[in-house]
Enzyme design. Sequence first.
Site, PDB file in Angstrom:
ATOM      1  N   CYS A  64      -8.020   1.936   2.862  1.00  0.00           N
ATOM      2  CA  CYS A  64      -7.208   2.945   3.538  1.00  0.00           C
ATOM      3  C   CYS A  64      -7.633   4.358   3.177  1.00  0.00           C
ATOM      4  O   CYS A  64      -7.468   5.279   3.982  1.00  0.00           O
ATOM      5  CB  CYS A  64      -5.716   2.727   3.293  1.00  0.00           C
ATOM      6  SG  CYS A  64      -5.215   2.794   1.571  1.00  0.00           S
TER       7      CYS A  64
ATOM      8  N   HIS B 193      -0.850   3.402  -0.663  1.00  0.00           N
ATOM      9  CA  HIS B 193      -1.401   3.531   0.674  1.00  0.00           C
ATOM     10  C   HIS B 193      -1.749   4.988   0.961  1.00  0.00           C
ATOM     11  O   HIS B 193      -1.030   5.895   0.547  1.00  0.00           O
ATOM     12  CB  HIS B 193      -0.380   3.031   1.691  1.00  0.00           C
ATOM     13  CG  HIS B 193      -0.865   3.049   3.101  1.00  0.00           C
ATOM     14  ND1 HIS B 193      -2.010   2.406   3.512  1.00  0.00           N
ATOM     15  CD2 HIS B 193      -0.366   3.660   4.207  1.00  0.00           C
ATOM     16  CE1 HIS B 193      -2.187   2.603   4.807  1.00  0.00           C
ATOM     17  NE2 HIS B 193      -1.199   3.355   5.241  1.00  0.00           N
TER      18      HIS B 193
END
Length: 174
Positions: free
Chosen positions: A78, A152
């Site tokens: 990510c 994330h």
Amino acid sequence: QFLKQLGIHPDWQFVDVYGMEPELLSMVPRPVCAVLLLFPITEKYETFRTEEEERIKAKGQDVKSSVYFMKQTINNACGTIGLIHAIANNRDKMNFETNSSLKKFLEDSLSMTPEERAKYLETYEAIRVTHESSAHEGQTEAPSIDEKVDLHFIALVNVGGHLYELGKNTFYPL
């Protein structure tokens, strides 16, 4: 170093933001093209994300066609996807080196769907090798590709006067 290896000219860089207080924000060089945010994935976040997806399915969303978005199909990538979103949505401001692998990737993938871009990235050797080598150069040990990570990255980008949150497999106009 990662950006340099991908062929981004050093007149653009990523810097840390140490806080939201005015004196800390004043340390951030201007102009700012994008913000990458690293945060923990919590139950509250997952609930919000699910509700937001349902709202978008029901009402749709107004997204400029010029927004560059790709799905994430590679585990624990990510951060790399966030960097690609930040740079791709600011191509007009970026200076690329002559043989930039990232510039070539972006040019090749411009007409692709988000899913096709993800598949193309899976096979794009130059970015994969750079990603792997950079992961091993960090100060902390990189998680294995199959390890569950509770952090994330998202990219916040301004495209045509609209702010977008671009994440793993979703994008939201803000």
